[in-house]
Design a protein around this motif. Structure first.
Motif, mmCIF file in Angstrom:
data_model
loop_
_atom_site.group_PDB
_atom_site.id
_atom_site.type_symbol
_atom_site.label_atom_id
_atom_site.label_comp_id
_atom_site.label_asym_id
_atom_site.label_seq_id
_atom_site.Cartn_x
_atom_site.Cartn_y
_atom_site.Cartn_z
ATOM 1 N N MET A 72 0.846 -1.194 0.000
ATOM 2 C CA MET A 72 0.000 0.000 0.000
ATOM 3 C C MET A 72 0.887 1.251 0.000
ATOM 4 N N PRO A 73 1.663 1.456 -1.065
ATOM 5 C CA PRO A 73 2.662 2.528 -1.058
ATOM 6 C C PRO A 73 2.081 3.933 -0.994
ATOM 7 N N VAL A 74 0.904 4.158 -1.578
ATOM 8 C CA VAL A 74 0.327 5.508 -1.567
ATOM 9 C C VAL A 74 -0.052 5.909 -0.150
ATOM 10 N N LEU A 75 -0.779 5.049 0.524
ATOM 11 C CA LEU A 75 -1.186 5.360 1.891
ATOM 12 C C LEU A 75 0.017 5.463 2.820
ATOM 13 N N MET A 76 1.014 4.631 2.608
ATOM 14 C CA MET A 76 2.213 4.693 3.445
ATOM 15 C C MET A 76 2.968 6.000 3.237
ATOM 16 N N LEU A 77 2.989 6.505 1.998
ATOM 17 C CA LEU A 77 3.637 7.787 1.735
ATOM 18 C C LEU A 77 2.880 8.921 2.432
ATOM 19 N N LEU A 78 1.548 8.902 2.341
ATOM 20 C CA LEU A 78 0.739 9.921 3.009
ATOM 21 C C LEU A 78 0.911 9.834 4.527
ATOM 22 N N ARG A 79 0.995 8.629 5.027
ATOM 23 C CA ARG A 79 1.202 8.428 6.467
ATOM 24 C C ARG A 79 2.526 9.023 6.914
ATOM 25 N N LYS A 80 3.568 8.782 6.131
ATOM 26 C CA LYS A 80 4.888 9.316 6.477
ATOM 27 C C LYS A 80 4.897 10.836 6.431
ATOM 28 N N ARG A 81 4.258 11.416 5.410
ATOM 29 C CA ARG A 81 4.238 12.865 5.248
ATOM 30 C C ARG A 81 3.557 13.565 6.416
ATOM 31 N N ALA B 70 -2.351 5.061 10.112
ATOM 32 C CA ALA B 70 -2.053 6.369 9.519
ATOM 33 C C ALA B 70 -2.753 7.480 10.292
ATOM 34 N N PHE B 71 -3.989 7.240 10.698
ATOM 35 C CA PHE B 71 -4.720 8.235 11.483
ATOM 36 C C PHE B 71 -4.058 8.456 12.850
ATOM 37 N N VAL B 72 -3.665 7.367 13.493
ATOM 38 C CA VAL B 72 -2.997 7.486 14.794
ATOM 39 C C VAL B 72 -1.706 8.278 14.642
ATOM 40 N N ASP B 73 -0.930 7.959 13.616
ATOM 41 C CA ASP B 73 0.344 8.650 13.412
ATOM 42 C C ASP B 73 0.144 10.130 13.082
ATOM 43 N N ALA B 74 -1.036 10.470 12.521
ATOM 44 C CA ALA B 74 -1.335 11.870 12.203
ATOM 45 C C ALA B 74 -1.913 12.614 13.402
ATOM 46 N N GLY B 75 -1.990 11.930 14.549
ATOM 47 C CA GLY B 75 -2.389 12.588 15.786
ATOM 48 C C GLY B 75 -3.792 12.329 16.259
ATOM 49 N N ALA B 76 -4.586 11.581 15.507
ATOM 50 C CA ALA B 76 -5.986 11.372 15.876
ATOM 51 C C ALA B 76 -6.141 10.322 16.971
ATOM 52 N N GLU B 77 -7.247 10.440 17.716
ATOM 53 C CA GLU B 77 -7.685 9.366 18.600
ATOM 54 C C GLU B 77 -8.727 8.579 17.823
ATOM 55 N N VAL B 78 -8.516 7.272 17.681
ATOM 56 C CA VAL B 78 -9.306 6.468 16.756
ATOM 57 C C VAL B 78 -10.091 5.394 17.494
#
Length: 418
Positions: A25-34, A62-70
């Motif tokens: 899932m390279p697209v989502l992983m790139l967005l997650r990293k960014r 990805a949501f957790v890494d972006a700061g969200a509570e999920v």
């Protein structure tokens, strides 16, 4: 940390599967990293009702890494993968999901999500959206917005909008080109047969396959049936334009009342109820197999099948045999639920990469435009859709052309003629 899953000891197994999905899932992983460093979702509570699979896990992380509570619940009582649920709890997601829920347990999990008072609502089938609008309007007032992953869910939300009852903006992620043209067609087309073959191990070659519905999902299923060597692929439709398209794509088209007499394998993909019902069961040949690829277990009308049967038994883990009064046997797969998620693992990671990249970007868009969007069901902005497609092509090492300045000016002007 609050959660309810089957067994936390399954987490290592789940983490291994998630690692496999991340590789694909390279697209989502790139967005997650960014976005992991910027934390654009810090302080935002996300409530999600999605199939709990390894691909969904990549989105939740990805949501957790972006700061969200999920907070996450499963969108189908039989589709949750228990090892994935356990692994997500370890990652800090509040998970209320386990395989084999009763209807009351399923809605208990949805109520648990509501108890967290989410600000962004992600749904797959619109059960959570509907529950909020039916019983929790006080929560609706504080919701920034929501997304919807399925055709079925978008139809329900459009009905809410038409009645003037929709209380927050919803982005129909299902309608993104990089979702429905790929996930619905190629993902469902392949994974539906994956489920059918895992459940039955039948040979598709030589069979007469009947596909109910020729939307994007039905197109994918019909295409894969042909590719697997089906002797005939028959499409049933109520929409004349789609019926004509099926004919021009090289498939037979006829009413279900006629197809019922000759089909070997029936697959529903309409989003409607009672597509295959009593009048059709009464005509089916001995040994007919029924599978559903639509979101809810209403397309094959089980109450009619139950009334016609003199006995039923489970002959394989996901195959129920109904013996009718005249001795004919009809086989229902996965209890009429999503065969690709009950009897198999759902869509391949590669195609869910685009679908969940859209979910992630849509959530960011809702937060960035808080209070500015109308109370409507909206398609994702085209620029986000094109971003997902561009990133996917890049991950595949595919390059495309770009317009010259003269070409850009030409397509914007009305002055150029013959």
């Amino acid at each position: 940390m609050e959660y309810k899953v089957k067994d936390l000891a399954l987490a290592p197994q789940g983490n291994a599967k998630i690692s496999w999905a991340e590789q694909n899932m390279p697209v989502l992983m790139l967005l997650r990293k960014r976005h992991s460093a910027l934390k654009p979702l810090k302080g935002v509570r996300i409530g999600a009702v999605l199939h709990v699979t390894k691909e969904t896990a990549v989105l939740m992380k990805a949501f957790v890494d972006a700061g969200a509570e999920v907070v996450l619940a499963g969108s189908n009582p039989l589709s949750t993968q228990d090892d994935i649920a356990a692994a997500l709890v370890e990652y800090g997601v509040h998970v209320y999901a386990w395989r084999g829920q009763s209807s009351s347990e399923y809605y208990w999990c949805l109520e648990k999500i509501i108890g967290w008072r989410p600000q962004i609502v992600l749904d797959d089938g619109a059960d959570l959206h509907a529950l909020i609008h039916e019983k929790h309007l006080d929560l609706a007032e504080q919701i920034i917005g929501g997304t919807e992953e399925t055709t079925t869910g978008v139809i329900r939300l459009k009905a809410l909008e038409r009645e003037g009852l929709l209380k927050y903006p919803v982005i129909a992620v299902n309608n993104a080109y990089t979702k429905h043209m790929f996930d619905n067609r190629y993902g469902t087309g392949q994974s539906t047969f994956d489920g059918i073959l895992r459940a039955t191990n039948i040979l598709i070659a030589g069979k007469i396959v009947v596909v109910a519905g020729y939307g994007w999902v039905g197109k994918g299923i019909a295409l894969r049936a042909r590719g697997l060597g089906a002797r005939r692929v028959i499409v049933t439709e109520v929409n004349p334009i789609r019926a004509l398209e099926a004919i021009y794509d090289g498939f037979e088209v006829m009413p279900m009342s006629e197809a019922a007499e000759i089909g070997d394998v029936f697959i529903t993909a309409t989003g409607n109820k009672a597509v295959i019902r009593r009048e059709h069961f009464e005509k089916m040949k001995n040994g007919a197999i029924l599978a559903n690829a639509g979101h809810f277990n209403v397309e094959v009308w089980i109450p009619d099948l139950e009334e016609l049967a003199r006995s039923k038994r489970h002959v394989l883990p996901y195959v129920t045999e109904y013996e009718l009064r005249d001795g004919r046997k009809i086989y229902l797969l996965a209890e009429g639920r999503l065969v690709n998620l009950v009897a198999a693992e759902g869509h391949p990671s590669e195609v869910m990469d685009m679908s969940f990249a859209n979910q992630f970007l849509a959530s960011l868009y809702l937060v960035d435009n808080k209070g500015k969007l109308p109370l409507r069901v909206m398609n994702p902005p085209l620029e986000l859709d094109e971003m997902v497609a561009s990133l996917k092509l890049e991950s595949m090492s595919v390059r495309i052309d770009s317009m010259t300045r003269e070409q850009e000016e030409y397509v914007k002007s009305w002055r150029h003629g013959t």
